[in-house]
Design a protein around this motif. Structure first.
Motif, PDB file in Angstrom:
ATOM      1  N   UNK A   1       0.850  -1.192   0.000  1.00 40.23           N
ATOM      2  CA  UNK A   1       0.000   0.000   0.000  1.00 40.23           C
ATOM      3  C   UNK A   1       0.887   1.244   0.000  1.00 40.23           C
ATOM      4  N   UNK A   2       0.682   2.088  -1.002  1.00 39.41           N
ATOM      5  CA  UNK A   2       1.480   3.291  -1.127  1.00 39.41           C
ATOM      6  C   UNK A   2       0.575   4.507  -1.291  1.00 39.41           C
ATOM      7  N   UNK A   3       1.022   5.625  -0.740  1.00 37.68           N
ATOM      8  CA  UNK A   3       0.416   6.925  -1.007  1.00 37.68           C
ATOM      9  C   UNK A   3       1.386   7.681  -1.909  1.00 37.68           C
ATOM     10  N   UNK A   4       0.872   8.287  -2.974  1.00 39.38           N
ATOM     11  CA  UNK A   4       1.741   8.906  -3.965  1.00 39.38           C
ATOM     12  C   UNK A   4       1.065  10.125  -4.574  1.00 39.38           C
ATOM     13  N   UNK A   5       1.843  11.014  -5.199  1.00 38.10           N
ATOM     14  CA  UNK A   5       1.245  12.176  -5.844  1.00 38.10           C
ATOM     15  C   UNK A   5       0.273  11.744  -6.942  1.00 38.10           C
ATOM     16  N   UNK A   6      -0.886  12.372  -6.976  1.00 43.35           N
ATOM     17  CA  UNK A   6      -1.906  12.033  -7.972  1.00 43.35           C
ATOM     18  C   UNK A   6      -1.645  12.848  -9.237  1.00 43.35           C
ATOM     19  N   UNK A   7      -0.615  12.413  -9.971  1.00 42.61           N
ATOM     20  CA  UNK A   7      -0.265  13.090 -11.223  1.00 42.61           C
ATOM     21  C   UNK A   7       0.284  12.058 -12.197  1.00 42.61           C
ATOM     22  N   UNK A   8       0.229  12.340 -13.491  1.00 46.41           N
ATOM     23  CA  UNK A   8       0.723  11.388 -14.489  1.00 46.41           C
ATOM     24  C   UNK A   8       2.184  11.011 -14.237  1.00 46.41           C
ATOM     25  N   UNK A   9       2.455   9.723 -14.339  1.00 48.51           N
ATOM     26  CA  UNK A   9       3.816   9.230 -14.188  1.00 48.51           C
ATOM     27  C   UNK A   9       4.174   8.725 -12.818  1.00 48.51           C
ATOM     28  N   UNK A  10       3.412   9.101 -11.786  1.00 52.33           N
ATOM     29  CA  UNK A  10       3.759   8.678 -10.425  1.00 52.33           C
ATOM     30  C   UNK A  10       3.656   7.165 -10.266  1.00 52.33           C
ATOM     31  N   UNK A  11       2.552   6.595 -10.710  1.00 53.76           N
ATOM     32  CA  UNK A  11       2.378   5.149 -10.577  1.00 53.76           C
ATOM     33  C   UNK A  11       3.397   4.404 -11.436  1.00 53.76           C
ATOM     34  N   UNK A  12       3.740   4.957 -12.600  1.00 55.50           N
ATOM     35  CA  UNK A  12       4.737   4.328 -13.464  1.00 55.50           C
ATOM     36  C   UNK A  12       6.088   4.236 -12.764  1.00 55.50           C
ATOM     37  N   UNK A  13       6.438   5.259 -11.998  1.00 56.12           N
ATOM     38  CA  UNK A  13       7.686   5.222 -11.247  1.00 56.12           C
ATOM     39  C   UNK A  13       7.666   4.126 -10.189  1.00 56.12           C
ATOM     40  N   UNK A  14       6.526   3.983  -9.533  1.00 51.97           N
ATOM     41  CA  UNK A  14       6.393   2.950  -8.500  1.00 51.97           C
ATOM     42  C   UNK A  14       6.509   1.561  -9.112  1.00 51.97           C
ATOM     43  N   UNK A  15       5.780   1.323 -10.199  1.00 51.53           N
ATOM     44  CA  UNK A  15       5.817  -0.005 -10.815  1.00 51.53           C
ATOM     45  C   UNK A  15       7.203  -0.321 -11.368  1.00 51.53           C
ATOM     46  N   UNK A  16       7.919   0.720 -11.834  1.00 49.95           N
ATOM     47  CA  UNK A  16       9.269   0.496 -12.361  1.00 49.95           C
ATOM     48  C   UNK A  16      10.216   0.008 -11.277  1.00 49.95           C
ATOM     49  N   UNK A  17      10.210   0.674 -10.112  1.00 55.16           N
ATOM     50  CA  UNK A  17      11.143   0.271  -9.059  1.00 55.16           C
ATOM     51  C   UNK A  17      10.758  -1.099  -8.489  1.00 55.16           C
ATOM     52  N   UNK A  18       9.473  -1.418  -8.464  1.00 51.85           N
ATOM     53  CA  UNK A  18       9.068  -2.753  -8.015  1.00 51.85           C
ATOM     54  C   UNK A  18       9.581  -3.815  -8.976  1.00 51.85           C
ATOM     55  N   UNK A  19       9.478  -3.535 -10.266  1.00 53.90           N
ATOM     56  CA  UNK A  19       9.970  -4.482 -11.259  1.00 53.90           C
ATOM     57  C   UNK A  19      11.468  -4.687 -11.160  1.00 53.90           C
ATOM     58  N   UNK A  20      12.211  -3.601 -10.982  1.00 55.16           N
ATOM     59  CA  UNK A  20      13.665  -3.705 -10.836  1.00 55.16           C
ATOM     60  C   UNK A  20      14.030  -4.520  -9.602  1.00 55.16           C
TER      61      UNK A  20
END
Length: 215
Positions: free
Chosen positions: A6-25
């Protein structure tokens, strides 16, 4: 290992993409993303991931904390299979469970909510039934709320305490790791209980269960 993040993140384009990228790495295979909340420029998401046993949770935590603006509210194990509709399956089983309608519900709730255990008690605080991971020395809250309510008890145990008025029972759902229950989870449980209590055979089956020895 199946985990809920569970994460809280800025509600703007690209924020979730950054999260999914680091999880994948970090080696996590993302299987499901659920938006719990949005507002005031922030979003709260539950992300279900398959993670190798060789990847410590601390690695995921550090990776997520490296993303600007992201707050990790919890990482904990889950048994809820992603991409399914388990509530529908459980309610289907309950309709044909006969005397086991109540126990089927209690045994199912920890899986549905990525929790540890569930239990139900009578108006006199007598324990009626508890799922298999519930503590033997279970202490029940003194007051039953008017509606399902999330709270955090002694020792950091997260709970939802819910009344079952037609049955003169109350219900506890508990999670020891991970974050407190979100209001969306409380609403989800409320809807499940409303459907359960509306089933024609529920009251009869519970009355028969109460005449038996409590577990």
């Amino acid at each position: 290992m199946l985990l809920r993040v569970r994460v809280a993140l800025p509600d703007r384009p690209g924020s979730l993409a950054q999260v999914t990228k680091v999880l994948g790495v970090a080696g996590a295979d993302i299987t499901q993303v659920t938006v719990l909340d949005r507002g005031a420029g922030r979003a709260v998401d539950d992300i279900t991931v398959f993670c190798p046993d060789s990847t410590p949770r601390q690695t995921l935590l550090k990776s997520l904390q490296s993303v600007e603006g992201v707050t990790v509210e919890g990482i904990w194990t889950t048994r809820e299979a992603p991409g399914t509709y388990p509530e529908l399956e459980i309610l289907k089983y309950i309709t044909t469970a006969g005397d086991r309608a109540l126990t089927t519900l209690i045994d199912s709730l920890p899986v549905l909510f990525s929790a540890d255990w569930a239990a139900t008690a009578a108006a006199d605080r007598r324990l009626v039934y508890a799922s298999w991971r519930a503590p033997q020395d279970l202490t029940l809250p003194d007051e039953v709320p008017a509606r399902p309510t999330a709270l955090t008890g002694d020792g950091g145990l997260h709970l939802i305490h819910a009344p079952l008025p037609p049955l003169a029972l109350s219900l506890l759902l508990a999670r020891s790791e991970g974050p407190a229950f979100h209001r969306i989870e409380v609403h989800r449980l409320t809807r499940i209980l409303e459907i359960f209590l509306s089933l024609p055979a529920t009251e009869r089956s519970v009355a028969r269960q109460l005449r038996k020895e409590p577990r």
